[in-house]
Design an enzyme around this catalytic site. Sequence first.
Site, PDB file in Angstrom:
ATOM      1  N   LYS A   1      -8.131  13.958   4.865  1.00  0.00           N
ATOM      2  CA  LYS A   1      -7.265  12.771   4.827  1.00  0.00           C
ATOM      3  C   LYS A   1      -6.232  12.940   5.925  1.00  0.00           C
ATOM      4  CE  LYS A   1      -6.208  13.971   0.460  1.00  0.00           C
ATOM      5  NZ  LYS A   1      -6.317  12.771  -0.347  1.00  0.00           N
ATOM      6  N   ARG A   2      -5.423  11.893   6.198  1.00  0.00           N
ATOM      7  CA  ARG A   2      -4.366  12.071   7.169  1.00  0.00           C
ATOM      8  C   ARG A   2      -3.475  13.247   6.779  1.00  0.00           C
ATOM      9  NH1 ARG A   2      -3.766   8.071  11.253  1.00  0.00           N
ATOM     10  NH2 ARG A   2      -1.996   9.326  11.864  1.00  0.00           N
TER      11      ARG A   2
ATOM     12  N   LYS B   1       1.021  14.420   1.072  1.00  0.00           N
ATOM     13  CA  LYS B   1      -0.338  14.720   0.612  1.00  0.00           C
ATOM     14  C   LYS B   1      -0.521  16.207   0.331  1.00  0.00           C
ATOM     15  CE  LYS B   1      -2.288  10.774   3.177  1.00  0.00           C
ATOM     16  NZ  LYS B   1      -2.962   9.933   2.173  1.00  0.00           N
TER      17      LYS B   1
ATOM     18  N   LYS C   1     -14.734   8.340  -3.173  1.00  0.00           N
ATOM     19  CA  LYS C   1     -15.966   8.685  -2.439  1.00  0.00           C
ATOM     20  C   LYS C   1     -16.502  10.022  -2.932  1.00  0.00           C
ATOM     21  CE  LYS C   1     -13.858   6.224   1.318  1.00  0.00           C
ATOM     22  NZ  LYS C   1     -12.951   6.339   2.476  1.00  0.00           N
TER      23      LYS C   1
ATOM     24  N   THR D   1      -8.468   6.715  -1.728  1.00  0.00           N
ATOM     25  CA  THR D   1      -9.825   6.169  -1.834  1.00  0.00           C
ATOM     26  C   THR D   1     -10.849   7.258  -1.527  1.00  0.00           C
ATOM     27  OG1 THR D   1      -9.500   5.317   0.401  1.00  0.00           O
ATOM     28  CG2 THR D   1      -9.319   3.736  -1.390  1.00  0.00           C
TER      29      THR D   1
ATOM     30  N   HIS E   1       0.803  -1.230   0.000  1.00  0.00           N
ATOM     31  CA  HIS E   1       0.000   0.000   0.000  1.00  0.00           C
ATOM     32  C   HIS E   1       0.828   1.268   0.000  1.00  0.00           C
ATOM     33  CE1 HIS E   1      -3.946  -1.910   0.856  1.00  0.00           C
ATOM     34  NE2 HIS E   1      -3.179  -2.838   1.407  1.00  0.00           N
TER      35      HIS E   1
END
Length: 824
Positions: free
Chosen positions: A564-565, A570, A676, A672, A371
Amino acid sequence: MPDEKTAASRAIVLKPLPRTGAALTHDVQRYQLYHLGRMRDCPPRYTYKALAWTLRDHLMSDWMNTYVARDQPGRRRGYYLSLEFLIGRSLANHVLNLGLDEASREALHRFGQTLEEVAEQETDAGLGNGGLGRLAACFMDSCATLDLPVMGYGLHYQYGMFHQRIENGYQVEDPDHWLRDGNPWEVERAEFTCRVPFGGRTEHYHDKAGIHRARWVDTSDVLAVPYDMPISGYRNHAVNTLRLWKSVSTDVFNLEEFNAGSYSEAVQAANQAEYISMVLYPNDSSENGKELRLRQQYFLVSASMQDALRQWRAAGNSDLTKFAEHNVFQMNDTHPSVAVAELMRLLLDQEGMRWDAAWAITTQCMAYTNHTLLPEALERWPVALFERLLPRLLEIVYEINARFLREVSVAWPGDIDRRRRMSIIEEGPVRQIRMAWLAIVGSFSVNGVAALHSRLLREGLFRDFVDLWPDKFNNKTNGVTPRRWVAHANPGLSALISEQIGEDWIADLSQLERLKPLAEASHAAFHAEWRAVKRANKERLAEIIKARCGVEFNPDALFDVQVKRIHEYKRQLLNVLHVIHLYNRINHGRLDGWADRCVLIGGKAAPGYAMAKRIIKLINSVADVVNSDPDVDGRLKMVFAPNYRVSSMEVIAPATDLSEQISTAGKEASGTGNMKFMMNGAITIGTYDGANIEILDAVGKDNFFLFGLHAEKIEALRPHYQPLSYVENDPDLREVIDLLKSGHFNLYEPGIFDMILDSLLSPHDPWMVLADFRSYVDAQERVAQAWQDEARWTRMSILNTASSGFFSTDRTMQEYNAGIWKLK
Ligand code: 26W
């Protein structure tokens, strides 16, 4: 409760309970009165319990019947091994799957309560950090809906993901005691308790046949007690099991110590054992070297492998050479990869098999999913730690490695460097076990989670192994379950879709394609309804934000969301730089092409990740300045949403217009959240990374705001990266950096953002934030332009939902099954 005897010995199965509103009312009331002792005015939190128990009763017959169907000799079964299952809430999910929506509403109406209000009482089961844990939960949902015989194995953490509070802009962590009020969904199954050994030493001997054997002795054992959670399929009467192990001391009183008068010491020793499943590690990149983490991994793996063997026997099987034909284990990242060695141990030491036979079985039933490409997330355990905790497992790992390296030598005679690179044991000042290598060597399938990610794995990290075993490596693009993420989270949109194309899309998301013709502006009435749904969802979110954060979001503005985290790769920072840029534009009256925006950012930072925590502080500081500046005058709002979790996403995704997926290309394995948002009609602004690429392919470049350098360009630029040159050559960026440097956002806390500025301006910034600034701002201008054109935006939104069918975990699970599991 599933009964684990062979099917032949059991003919009686439980009959389903009556499903009318009146029956549910009766059951709920019985629990309120006879179990909870509440008469009139039962508070919603207790009505929640009464309804949850009622629903559980309704699940039982299907749960037992499913078990009986799975529990047959010769039937192949799958096991999903994961340290994390981020389930969130369960009540509304079971109501939907059981088709008990109307009956539940009717029952609750009698008590003057609504389903929403009651469902809101449930605490999230936060047994995961982020993407990897939530993926496991979506997989479980789809396996049940597809009626695949898959059981999840995880840990029964007493404390899940911490609660995040914001104090003076900083993250504060509080423990998540999610079991405080009990968990109505779980069933303790103490009869399947296992014993997990730790420590001790090994002895070697020759058995009667003269075969060399090993014994693991003088161990300190811990008991693993299983707690089962039902996983219901969507209206198909299938109920699978998620089995979570809790650690319990072998005996609360170690008698010898007790007799010696060391009562407290004896109880303390008991506590030690129970620490194993006490708390989820709140980190989604690294816990290397933490002894308790390794204990957790082995505890999960040993209990699960013992249990799978027991189940296989209980189903009436006995010929071990058939074990791999009947069982497949999917390892969720390397966290459970010691399973390779543990299955070997059980087959060798307990079942008395020979190495070659045991190895053939192991390598035919283990499969591994990677992952992440981030080097710090690749697990390595110091050999010394392994030796102390799991001495027998270390011997097995050594033997696996020795035999594997012989194979390497045969394939590449004399290639010492390759042997060194491929060895499961990394030599160096601290010798370490490379868990990813162990997982690859021990598995018949290795997959990445999006097309780009799998390609980068093949070309980079796993290249040597691809040379040796090209057929082992494959891709399985992630997905999300449309039940939770559309049908439940967005009832307005679901009703509108079902009105047009019927309800089949819920279990066959490719049906959404049929919405495509309706995206044309000629369908003005449908467009208007589509917008009305989004508008209502935005109002719902705005109310929550007002109540929790005291900031007013105008539902007519563009809702621009990144949840998100918090992680540097990111690039929440890129988002913040853009907000500061917009703020500068307002202050300088540069309002041409302006679109009013509400920017929402949410996510947890690992408690030990200083930079991520400082980024949260920056977001809050910028938000304070922007929201309180009268000149901004409602054109721009910014909020940091505290304690982002599964149940928050259920209200955020349906209300989002713009989905921020802005990682440095090549770093986000899949994502992911992006899926959504897409399903709920948000449009993505994103880099060419992870599953963004497949989203772009599905929806077309006119319906996606693409920006930024591609992975190859990023890597080519890296050695020459000069962030200052962007600052010098881009007046907008210079303005942003200057404002940050001026202390405008931290007047009372001088210097606190220096670490962020240093990182942005460093030629060694691994995330190369400034390299993509211009391209990002330009893309955001295209967003604003598209947003002004209501018909165009609505069309894009409909097309995103209509093109999202591929991203259902139903499709993902079908691919795992067709390519790896081969279950019926
Ligand atoms: C404790 C150490 C550790 C290390 C790595 C914990 C968790 C991890 C995970 C690999 C981090 C993770 O959640 N990865 C995410 O997995 C998602 C599901 O495949 C992907 O969509 C995300 O891109 C990836 O970051």
